[in-house]
Structures are given as C-alpha cells and as structure tokens.
Write a protein that holds these residues in place. Structure first.
Motif, PDB file in Angstrom:
ATOM      1  N   LEU A   1      24.009 -49.797 -51.377  1.00  0.00           N
ATOM      2  CA  LEU A   1      24.852 -48.783 -50.750  1.00  0.00           C
ATOM      3  C   LEU A   1      24.404 -47.374 -51.111  1.00  0.00           C
ATOM      4  CD1 LEU A   1      27.341 -48.031 -49.066  1.00  0.00           C
ATOM      5  CD2 LEU A   1      28.702 -48.220 -51.165  1.00  0.00           C
ATOM      6  N   ALA A   2      24.088 -47.145 -52.372  1.00  0.00           N
ATOM      7  CA  ALA A   2      23.671 -45.804 -52.800  1.00  0.00           C
ATOM      8  C   ALA A   2      22.437 -45.345 -52.033  1.00  0.00           C
ATOM      9  CB  ALA A   2      23.404 -45.779 -54.302  1.00  0.00           C
TER      10      ALA A   2
ATOM     11  N   ARG B   1      22.344 -42.164 -49.237  1.00  0.00           N
ATOM     12  CA  ARG B   1      21.602 -41.026 -49.796  1.00  0.00           C
ATOM     13  C   ARG B   1      21.439 -39.921 -48.753  1.00  0.00           C
ATOM     14  NH1 ARG B   1      16.257 -41.994 -53.205  1.00  0.00           N
ATOM     15  NH2 ARG B   1      17.784 -42.002 -54.859  1.00  0.00           N
ATOM     16  N   PRO B   2      21.769 -38.687 -49.118  1.00  0.00           N
ATOM     17  CA  PRO B   2      21.588 -37.559 -48.196  1.00  0.00           C
ATOM     18  C   PRO B   2      20.125 -37.376 -47.824  1.00  0.00           C
ATOM     19  CG  PRO B   2      22.831 -36.898 -50.147  1.00  0.00           C
ATOM     20  CD  PRO B   2      22.312 -38.278 -50.401  1.00  0.00           C
ATOM     21  N   THR B   3      19.896 -36.761 -46.657  1.00  0.00           N
ATOM     22  CA  THR B   3      18.526 -36.482 -46.225  1.00  0.00           C
ATOM     23  C   THR B   3      18.266 -34.989 -46.056  1.00  0.00           C
ATOM     24  OG1 THR B   3      19.147 -36.809 -43.914  1.00  0.00           O
ATOM     25  CG2 THR B   3      18.246 -38.724 -45.091  1.00  0.00           C
ATOM     26  N   SER B   4      19.326 -34.180 -46.097  1.00  0.00           N
ATOM     27  CA  SER B   4      19.158 -32.731 -46.026  1.00  0.00           C
ATOM     28  C   SER B   4      20.120 -32.071 -47.015  1.00  0.00           C
ATOM     29  CB  SER B   4      19.403 -32.215 -44.609  1.00  0.00           C
ATOM     30  OG  SER B   4      20.741 -32.438 -44.233  1.00  0.00           O
ATOM     31  N   LEU B   5      19.845 -30.828 -47.351  1.00  0.00           N
ATOM     32  CA  LEU B   5      20.638 -30.142 -48.374  1.00  0.00           C
ATOM     33  C   LEU B   5      22.117 -30.047 -48.013  1.00  0.00           C
ATOM     34  CD1 LEU B   5      18.360 -27.184 -49.536  1.00  0.00           C
ATOM     35  CD2 LEU B   5      18.780 -29.358 -50.687  1.00  0.00           C
TER      36      LEU B   5
ATOM     37  N   PRO C   1      20.783 -38.515 -66.196  1.00  0.00           N
ATOM     38  CA  PRO C   1      20.392 -39.525 -65.213  1.00  0.00           C
ATOM     39  C   PRO C   1      21.499 -39.725 -64.179  1.00  0.00           C
ATOM     40  CG  PRO C   1      20.057 -40.338 -67.455  1.00  0.00           C
ATOM     41  CD  PRO C   1      20.795 -39.045 -67.565  1.00  0.00           C
ATOM     42  N   GLY C   2      21.100 -39.955 -62.938  1.00  0.00           N
ATOM     43  CA  GLY C   2      22.065 -40.263 -61.889  1.00  0.00           C
ATOM     44  C   GLY C   2      22.779 -39.071 -61.288  1.00  0.00           C
ATOM     45  N   THR C   3      22.307 -37.860 -61.552  1.00  0.00           N
ATOM     46  CA  THR C   3      22.971 -36.675 -61.012  1.00  0.00           C
ATOM     47  C   THR C   3      22.402 -36.228 -59.668  1.00  0.00           C
ATOM     48  OG1 THR C   3      21.558 -35.291 -62.412  1.00  0.00           O
ATOM     49  CG2 THR C   3      23.782 -35.782 -63.237  1.00  0.00           C
ATOM     50  N   GLY C   4      21.358 -36.880 -59.194  1.00  0.00           N
ATOM     51  CA  GLY C   4      20.830 -36.584 -57.864  1.00  0.00           C
ATOM     52  C   GLY C   4      19.622 -35.670 -57.821  1.00  0.00           C
TER      53      GLY C   4
END
Length: 163
Positions: free
Chosen positions: A5-6, A10-14, A48-51
């Motif tokens: 799911l993550a 996941r975003p693809t643009s800002l 870790p895991g902050t993107g």
C-alpha cells in the motif's frame, strides 16, 4: 504481484507530499525552486521513514528532469561514473543517492566535479548527520534540508487518502 500500500500511495509530485511545508508547501524551498525552474543540489536528512527519497523523486518529477536513483549500499564506482556519463545526454539530470552516508570518500569525490560544473544535480538522502557523514567538499556545494516526522494530523490525512 501486488505492491504494498505504501508503494501504491507514494506521491509522484511535490504537491502530493503530506507535511514538510517548509520544503514542499506552497511557499516551500523546493517548491520555489520548481516554480522558478531552477534545479538545485541538496541533501535530505532525517529519521527513517520520513519520506526523504519520496521527496527527492517528487522534486525530480516536478522539474521534469531526467532522474537516476542509486542506492549507496549496493552501488559501486562504475554505477556512479555510468550515471554521470548518462547524465550528459540530458539538459537537466538529477542523481538521487539513497543512503548517501554509506558512500566512502572516494565515491563522494567522484561526484564533485559533475556537481560543480552542472552536469548533474545531486540529491542525497540520509539518516545520518550530514555534517559528519558527508565530506566537506560535497557538503559545501549542497543545501542541507531536514525532513521531520509527520504530525498526528498529517498521518490522519495520509490514512484518509489511503482509504
């Protein structure tokens, strides 16, 4: 194979990134760079895991730049030199190095001339303190940007999107 799911969320643009307003918000540092069409080199550091890697990829996508993703744990000198050589074929090329703190000094030094002459824009992602783990020559040519944990409200926004 069904992706986690993550990964699917996941975003693809800002503008899809949740939180980190000082970096990717309407008046954020990276957003301003994209609006002006002026790419920059930088290191994203934080827990870790902050993107960090996601933000790096979104930045490259938002600029429409050619992008190469390298993991410092599994890369070697040839991977870096190949990526730099390939970058010469594009007007704007970004090399994202995940876990950049794992590159030894020799590998970090390979990047320096290409960052200096604009062949590449370098984005590093690290959980380590960049003032200690990144050599001074590279560090002096990049912006150091901290990525912080999401607040509880921001996590709720992400969960609502996932639903």
């Amino acid at each position: 194979m069904i992706k986690p799911l993550a990964f699917r969320m996941r975003p693809t643009s800002l503008n899809e990134v949740i939180g980190q307003d000082e970096l990717v918000g309407e008046n954020g540092f990276l957003t301003s760079s994209v609006k002006k069409g002026i790419p920059i080199s930088f290191i994203l550091f934080g827990e870790p895991g902050t993107g960090k890697t996601t933000i790096a990829e979104c930045y490259a996508n938002s600029l429409g730049a050619h992008c190469t993703l390298i993991n410092a744990v599994t890369s070697n000198k040839k991977d870096l030199t190949d990526a730099i050589e390939n970058a010469k074929n594009y007007p704007c090329s970004i090399i994202i190095i995940d876990e950049i703190h794992r590159l030894n000094k020799d590998k970090q030094d390979i990047l320096l001339p290409s960052v200096e002459d604009g062949t590449i824009y370098l984005i590093g992602a690290t959980t380590a303190n960049p003032y200690i783990s990144i050599n001074k020559a590279i560090r002096s040519r990049l912006h150091l940007l901290e990525v912080k944990r999401l607040t509880n409200d921001e996590v709720i926004i992400a969960l609502k999107r996932a639903i």
